[in-house]
Design an enzyme around this catalytic site. Structure first.
Site, PDB file in Angstrom:
ATOM      1  N   HIS A 124      -9.977  21.737  36.957  1.00 50.36           N
ATOM      2  CA  HIS A 124      -9.138  22.562  37.832  1.00 50.36           C
ATOM      3  C   HIS A 124      -9.445  22.350  39.315  1.00 50.36           C
ATOM      4  CE1 HIS A 124      -7.293  24.611  34.540  1.00 50.36           C
ATOM      5  NE2 HIS A 124      -8.411  25.218  34.148  1.00 50.36           N
ATOM      6  N   ASP A 160      -7.842  19.954  27.090  1.00 47.46           N
ATOM      7  CA  ASP A 160      -8.168  21.356  27.324  1.00 47.46           C
ATOM      8  C   ASP A 160      -6.908  22.213  27.166  1.00 47.46           C
ATOM      9  OD1 ASP A 160     -10.640  22.899  28.969  1.00 47.46           O
ATOM     10  OD2 ASP A 160      -8.689  23.836  29.249  1.00 47.46           O
ATOM     11  N   HIS A 162      -5.957  24.520  29.000  1.00 47.25           N
ATOM     12  CA  HIS A 162      -5.399  24.738  30.334  1.00 47.25           C
ATOM     13  C   HIS A 162      -5.088  23.389  30.991  1.00 47.25           C
ATOM     14  CE1 HIS A 162      -8.094  28.248  29.576  1.00 47.25           C
ATOM     15  NE2 HIS A 162      -7.000  28.899  29.943  1.00 47.25           N
ATOM     16  N   ASP A 247     -11.023  24.788  24.225  1.00 45.26           N
ATOM     17  CA  ASP A 247     -10.441  26.127  24.173  1.00 45.26           C
ATOM     18  C   ASP A 247      -9.066  26.146  23.511  1.00 45.26           C
ATOM     19  OD1 ASP A 247      -9.760  24.631  26.385  1.00 45.26           O
ATOM     20  OD2 ASP A 247     -10.233  26.176  27.847  1.00 45.26           O
TER      21      ASP A 247
END
Length: 343
Positions: A124, A160, A162, A247
């Site tokens: 991120h 991931d 995200h 995740d």
């Protein structure tokens, strides 16, 4: 040659965002405990070096580097999700260095493949902004290291839950790095739509597949076979990098997907085979998210088994209607750039 190099450091356990924070030291501790209790033949564990200022500067602006240096020894709230503790800066610099070292060892032929088991995660972090639990962008820093080592084309695959907005931003206008992401969508950080394909020289070299809640191992098999692998084979990377967040596991408290450790192992099987067919097996994984201690540790162990041993996991067959629609949208967005997706 080491088959699978594992790079990790006790320093990573000293990055502590707080007792209620999901990105807690126990994540890595549980992974290392399982790898110690059930060792995998063909692996070698080493302590990595820290990244140099030049390696960080290949991705991140002077402003961000100076800001993060100023957080040494401090507990600081960068944003509602991103917190430092006194050892966080050194841990982040060491995590970036581990990612670079993994690439160097694999590119030099001293290791067949490598997994950097690091904290804090990185995907991120944008060139000028830390966010989303991430300080420096380990995957982007590693990709730049690969380019310096002679790789003309680097593939970053991000699984991931995200979207890796920071990695996408770092290579948005470039074609020497192909960024691919399968992520829950819409979801934090509100990027990663199928029409986000890059621009200028990089048009077509960002490939996003927004995954609906409830997607399974079988759905990811369809994404791989009908979208990611055809494009990756056409690209013919000189190195395969994986932003390996776990995740998307069905036990994870932050995501809404239904992957199992076998699904992650199946993705590892396909990416290892891709690396073997295009770039001499050069494969590097970097730990990103994953917040179920059991789901995370089992999934990492399953991936390392694939990397280190002659173990192959396969995806189940079938695709759900929601995943089929997500796949259709991504293929449609990228047909103008990749003939392997049809016209």
């Amino acid at each position: 040659m080491t088959q699978t190099l594992l790079l990790t450091d006790p320093l990573f356990l000293r990055h502590d965002p707080g007792p209620e924070h999901p990105e807690r030291p126990e994540r890595l501790a549980r992974i290392l405990e399982l790898l110690g209790r059930e060792p995998i033949p063909g692996t070698e564990r080493r302590v990595p070096r820290s990244a140099t200022e030049e390696e960080l500067a290949a991705v991140h602006t002077p402003r961000l580097r100076e800001y993060l240096r100023g957080l040494r020894g401090r507990t600081e709230l960068i944003d509602p999700d991103t917190v430092t503790s006194p050892d966080s800066y050194e841990a982040a610099v060491r995590a970036a260095g581990a990612s670079v070292q993994a690439v160097e060892e694999v590119m030099a032929g001293r290791a067949r493949n490598a997994f950097a088991l690091v904290r804090p995660p990185g995907h991120h972090a944008e060139p000028d902004q830390s966010m989303g639990f991430c300080l420096f962008n380990n995957a982007a820093i590693a990709a730049e290291a690969a380019r310096r080592q002679g790789a003309e084309r680097v593939l970053i695959f991000d699984w991931d839950v995200h979207h890796g907005n920071g990695t996408q931003a770092a290579f948005w206008g470039r074609r020497d790095v192909l960024y691919m992401s399968a992520h829950q969508f819409p979801f934090y950080p509100d990027t990663g739509a199928p029409f986000e394909v890059g621009e200028g020289a990089g048009a077509g070299y960002t490939l996003n597949c927004g995954v609906p809640p409830g997607a399974t191992d079988a759905d990811y098999g369809a994404f791989f076979q009908e979208l990611f692998l055809p494009v990756a084979r056409a690209y013919r990377p000189d190195l395969v990098l994986v932003s390996a967040g776990f995740d998307a596991h069905r036990e994870d408290p932050l995501g809404d997907l239904e992957l199992t450790e076998r699904g992650f192992a199946a993705m590892s099987t396909e990416l290892k085979a891709l690396a073997e067919s295009t770039c001499g097996g050069r494969l590097v994984m970097l730990l990103e998210g994953g917040y179920s201690l059991e789901g995370l540790s089992r999934s990492v162990h399953a991936c390392v088994e694939v990397m280190a041993e002659d173990i192959k996991d396969r995806f189940p067959e079938g695709v759900s209607p929601g995943a089929a629609e997500a796949l259709r949208r991504s293929r449609e967005a990228h047909r103008p750039y990749w003939s392997v997706l049809g016209r």
